[in-house]
Design a protein around this motif. Structure first.
Motif, PDB file in Angstrom:
ATOM      1  N   LEU A  50      -4.610  -9.032   1.402  1.00  0.00           N
ATOM      2  CA  LEU A  50      -5.199  -8.597   2.683  1.00  0.00           C
ATOM      3  C   LEU A  50      -5.483  -7.108   2.757  1.00  0.00           C
ATOM      4  O   LEU A  50      -6.338  -6.685   3.520  1.00  0.00           O
ATOM      5  CB  LEU A  50      -4.294  -8.972   3.860  1.00  0.00           C
ATOM      6  CG  LEU A  50      -4.222 -10.429   4.283  1.00  0.00           C
ATOM      7  CD1 LEU A  50      -3.704 -10.517   5.714  1.00  0.00           C
ATOM      8  CD2 LEU A  50      -5.562 -11.140   4.185  1.00  0.00           C
ATOM      9  N   HIS A  51      -4.727  -6.297   2.008  1.00  0.00           N
ATOM     10  CA  HIS A  51      -4.891  -4.846   2.156  1.00  0.00           C
ATOM     11  C   HIS A  51      -5.569  -4.185   0.962  1.00  0.00           C
ATOM     12  O   HIS A  51      -5.739  -2.970   0.947  1.00  0.00           O
ATOM     13  CB  HIS A  51      -3.526  -4.187   2.420  1.00  0.00           C
ATOM     14  CG  HIS A  51      -2.924  -4.570   3.741  1.00  0.00           C
ATOM     15  ND1 HIS A  51      -3.163  -3.883   4.901  1.00  0.00           N
ATOM     16  CD2 HIS A  51      -2.117  -5.599   4.091  1.00  0.00           C
ATOM     17  CE1 HIS A  51      -2.516  -4.464   5.915  1.00  0.00           C
ATOM     18  NE2 HIS A  51      -1.875  -5.508   5.444  1.00  0.00           N
ATOM     19  N   GLY A  52      -5.895  -4.962  -0.074  1.00  0.00           N
ATOM     20  CA  GLY A  52      -6.610  -4.388  -1.210  1.00  0.00           C
ATOM     21  C   GLY A  52      -5.793  -3.462  -2.079  1.00  0.00           C
ATOM     22  O   GLY A  52      -6.349  -2.667  -2.844  1.00  0.00           O
ATOM     23  N   LEU A  53      -4.468  -3.547  -1.976  1.00  0.00           N
ATOM     24  CA  LEU A  53      -3.631  -2.701  -2.839  1.00  0.00           C
ATOM     25  C   LEU A  53      -3.664  -3.244  -4.278  1.00  0.00           C
ATOM     26  O   LEU A  53      -3.858  -4.437  -4.492  1.00  0.00           O
ATOM     27  CB  LEU A  53      -2.187  -2.687  -2.324  1.00  0.00           C
ATOM     28  CG  LEU A  53      -1.947  -1.970  -0.992  1.00  0.00           C
ATOM     29  CD1 LEU A  53      -0.526  -2.209  -0.497  1.00  0.00           C
ATOM     30  CD2 LEU A  53      -2.213  -0.473  -1.138  1.00  0.00           C
ATOM     31  N   PRO A  54      -3.451  -2.368  -5.267  1.00  0.00           N
ATOM     32  CA  PRO A  54      -3.519  -2.811  -6.669  1.00  0.00           C
ATOM     33  C   PRO A  54      -2.309  -3.637  -7.116  1.00  0.00           C
ATOM     34  O   PRO A  54      -2.357  -4.308  -8.141  1.00  0.00           O
ATOM     35  CB  PRO A  54      -3.589  -1.484  -7.443  1.00  0.00           C
ATOM     36  CG  PRO A  54      -2.960  -0.468  -6.539  1.00  0.00           C
ATOM     37  CD  PRO A  54      -3.269  -0.910  -5.138  1.00  0.00           C
ATOM     38  N   SER A  55      -1.201  -3.570  -6.378  1.00  0.00           N
ATOM     39  CA  SER A  55       0.000  -4.342  -6.712  1.00  0.00           C
ATOM     40  C   SER A  55       0.799  -4.493  -5.427  1.00  0.00           C
ATOM     41  O   SER A  55       0.379  -4.011  -4.372  1.00  0.00           O
ATOM     42  CB  SER A  55       0.838  -3.621  -7.773  1.00  0.00           C
ATOM     43  OG  SER A  55       1.518  -2.518  -7.183  1.00  0.00           O
TER      44      SER A  55
END
Ligand code: KIV
Ligand code: NA
Length: 270
Positions: A50-55
Motif C-alpha cells: 500500500l505504501h510503495g516501500l522497498p521492503s
C-alpha cells in the motif's frame, strides 16, 4: 466457521479443516474477507503493497496502528492478528511487551505476530505469560532480508535442522500458531507433523494446518512482482487500469458525465 475465534480456537484447529487467512489493511478489504477467513492478519506487508516501500523495514508502529484500526472496523467474525513491525520487539522482551500491548490496546487485535525462531523464544514466552497471544513466523522472515541475503527459500539442505529447531522453540515458548514462509514442502510437512500448534503456510505446503496470502497479491492488485507461491485469483489491477482508461476516454470525449449523472435546476426538479 466459528464466530470470533480466539487464539485457543485457532490452536484447536490443528490437524482439522485447514485454517483460512489473508492479510488486510483497510476496512473494505476486511469486510470482503470477514465471512471467509478464520483470522485476518494486518501484515507489515502493508508497507510494500500500500505504501510503495522497498521492503517491510520502514514500517512503523504508527502505520500498523492506523491500518489495524481500519481493519478492526471491517471485522465482525474473523479474529484479527497484527504484525509487530521491524524494530518494535527485537531489543528486549520488555520492549516487545510494551509495543505488543500498545498494538492490541489501540487496535483491538486479538494477537500479535512477530518474526523469528530460537532467538525470539524468550520474548514469545514473556508475552504469552503476560496475556499477549503470539503467532510466530519462521522460514523466510522478510524483516531480516538484509542478513538472509534476499528473499530465498529457507531451510534447504543443511539449514533444515535450524528450521526444525526454530519450529520447536516457538511452539515450546507458547506461540498459538506459526507461519511457515517459503520453505521446502517436505520441511513444512515435517514441521506440521512434529509441532502441536497449527502451521500456517505461505510458500510452504498444502499439508499445513492453514494457509495465508497477501490479499493484494491474490487479487492481482499488487503487480510489482509475483512470488512463485502467489496464486492470482483475480486481476483487479488490470481491471482497474482498464476502468481508468475508459473513464479518461469518456471525459475527453465529453460522454461522461451523462444525463443520469447530472442535476436539474431545483425549480425544474421532478
Ligand atoms: O506481512 C505479511 O503479509 C505477512 C504474511 C505474508 C504472513 O507476514
Ligand atoms: Na509480515
Amino acid at each position: 466457521k466459528k464466530r470470533n475465534p480466539l487464539p485457543d480456537d485457532i490452536r484447536a484447529a490443528k490437524g482439522g479443516t485447514p485454517l483460512v487467512s489473508l492479510t488486510a489493511y483497510t476496512t473494505p478489504m476486511a469486510q470482503m474477507m470477514d465471512a471467509h477467513c478464520d483470522f485476518v492478519l494486518v501484515g507489515d506487508s502493508v508497507g510494500m503493497v500500500l505504501h510503495g516501500l522497498p521492503s517491510t523495514l520502514g514500517v512503523t508502529m504508527e502505520m500498523m496502528i492506523l491500518h489495524g484500526q481500519a481493519v478492526a472496523r471491517g471485522l465482525t467474525s474473523a479474529m484479527m492478528v497484527i504484525d509487530m513491525p521491524f524494530g518494535s520487539y527485537e531489543e528486549s522482551r520488555e520492549q516487545a511487551f510494551r509495543n505488543a500491548a500498545r498494538l492490541m490496546a489501540e487496535t483491538g487485535a486479538g494477537a500479535v505476530k512477530l518474526e523469528g525462531g530460537v532467538e525470539m523464544a524468550d520474548t514469545i514466552a514473556f508475552l504469552v505469560a503476560r496475556g499477549i497471544p503470539v503467532m510466530a513466523h519462521i522460514g523466510l522472515t522478510p524483516q531480516s532480508i538484509n542478513t538472509l541475503g534476499g528473499y530465498k527459500v529457507q531451510g534447504r539442505g543443511a539449514a533444515r535442522d535450524e528450521a526444525l529447531a526454530d519450529a520447536d522453540a516457538v511452539a515450546q515458548a507458547g506461540a498459538f500458531a506459526v507461519v511457515l514462509e517459503k520453505v521446502p514442502e517436505t520441511l513444512a510437512d515435517e514441521i506440521t507433523a512434529r509441532v502441536s500448534i497449527p502451521t500456517i503456510g505461505i510458500g510452504a505446503s498444502a499439508g499445513c494446518d492453514g494457509q495465508i496470502l497477501v490479499v493484494d497479491d491474490m487479487l492481482g492488485l499488487f503487480t510489482a512482482f509475483k512470488a512463485k507461491f502467489v496464486k492470482r485469483y483475480a486481476h483487479l489491477g488490470d481491471d482497474g487500469a482498464a476502468a481508468i482508461a475508459a473513464y479518461a476516454e469518456e471525459v475527453r470525449a465529453r460522454t461522461f458525465p451523462a444525463a443520469e449523472h447530472v442535476f436539474a435546476d431545483a425549480a425544474a426538479k421532478k
